[in-house]
Design an enzyme around this catalytic site. Sequence first.
Site, PDB file in Angstrom:
ATOM      1  N   GLY A  49      39.999  37.319  49.352  1.00  0.00           N
ATOM      2  CA  GLY A  49      38.974  37.730  48.408  1.00  0.00           C
ATOM      3  C   GLY A  49      39.437  38.722  47.365  1.00  0.00           C
ATOM      4  O   GLY A  49      38.670  39.139  46.512  1.00  0.00           O
ATOM      5  N   HIS A  50      40.709  39.133  47.400  1.00  0.00           N
ATOM      6  CA  HIS A  50      41.199  40.182  46.478  1.00  0.00           C
ATOM      7  C   HIS A  50      42.549  39.771  45.903  1.00  0.00           C
ATOM      8  O   HIS A  50      43.574  40.243  46.379  1.00  0.00           O
ATOM      9  CB  HIS A  50      41.342  41.499  47.220  1.00  0.00           C
ATOM     10  CG  HIS A  50      41.449  42.685  46.321  1.00  0.00           C
ATOM     11  ND1 HIS A  50      42.638  43.142  45.809  1.00  0.00           N
ATOM     12  CD2 HIS A  50      40.509  43.513  45.831  1.00  0.00           C
ATOM     13  CE1 HIS A  50      42.432  44.217  45.078  1.00  0.00           C
ATOM     14  NE2 HIS A  50      41.145  44.463  45.072  1.00  0.00           N
ATOM     15  N   PHE A  51      42.679  39.057  44.994  1.00  0.00           N
ATOM     16  CA  PHE A  51      41.679  38.247  44.321  1.00  0.00           C
ATOM     17  C   PHE A  51      42.094  36.795  44.490  1.00  0.00           C
ATOM     18  O   PHE A  51      43.293  36.525  44.499  1.00  0.00           O
ATOM     19  CB  PHE A  51      41.615  38.600  42.833  1.00  0.00           C
ATOM     20  CG  PHE A  51      41.211  40.030  42.576  1.00  0.00           C
ATOM     21  CD1 PHE A  51      39.870  40.389  42.610  1.00  0.00           C
ATOM     22  CD2 PHE A  51      42.159  41.000  42.309  1.00  0.00           C
ATOM     23  CE1 PHE A  51      39.484  41.701  42.346  1.00  0.00           C
ATOM     24  CE2 PHE A  51      41.781  42.308  42.064  1.00  0.00           C
ATOM     25  CZ  PHE A  51      40.441  42.671  42.078  1.00  0.00           C
TER      26      PHE A  51
END
Length: 143
Positions: A49-51
Site C-alpha cells: 500500500g506504500h505505494f
Amino acid sequence: MNSLNVEQIQEIIPHRHPFLLIDKIEDYVPGEYAIGYKGVSYHEDFFRGHFPQKAVMPGVLILEALAQTGAVAILSVPENQGKIAFFGGVQKCRFKGMVFPGDQLKLETKIIKRKGPVGVGEAVATVNGKVVVTAELTFMVGE
C-alpha cells in the site's frame, strides 16, 4: 566487535515479525551504541500500500528501525534486560532520501544522553553510504 543474529536480537528486544525491523546487529556496546542492518525486500507487507505504483519504505518505519537498533544498545545494559524501550519523542528529524526494495538499510544509533529511565539516541540511516534519515530519538525504559 559484538554481532547479533536475529534470534539474539529477539532475546534483547520484544519486537517480532512483522514488526521486527532489523535483521542483524554488526556491532554494539551496551548503553552506548548499536549498528544494525535491514535488508529491504519487495515482499514487505507495507509495500502493498506504500505505494502500489512506486514502492517506497515509509519514513516512520525507518525511524522505528533506528529506534529498535537503539533499543538493542539500551536494553542490553544489565539493569534494563527484560524491559521495553518506549518512544518518548522525535526531534531534528530529516528525511534525505528514499528506501526501495532491494536496498540494504544501515542503521546507527548512538546513546547521547541518559538520566534514569529516559534517554536520547542520535540516529542515522544510510543506503550505500548515502544518508536517508537523521533524527534524535527520545526513549523511556519501562516494564
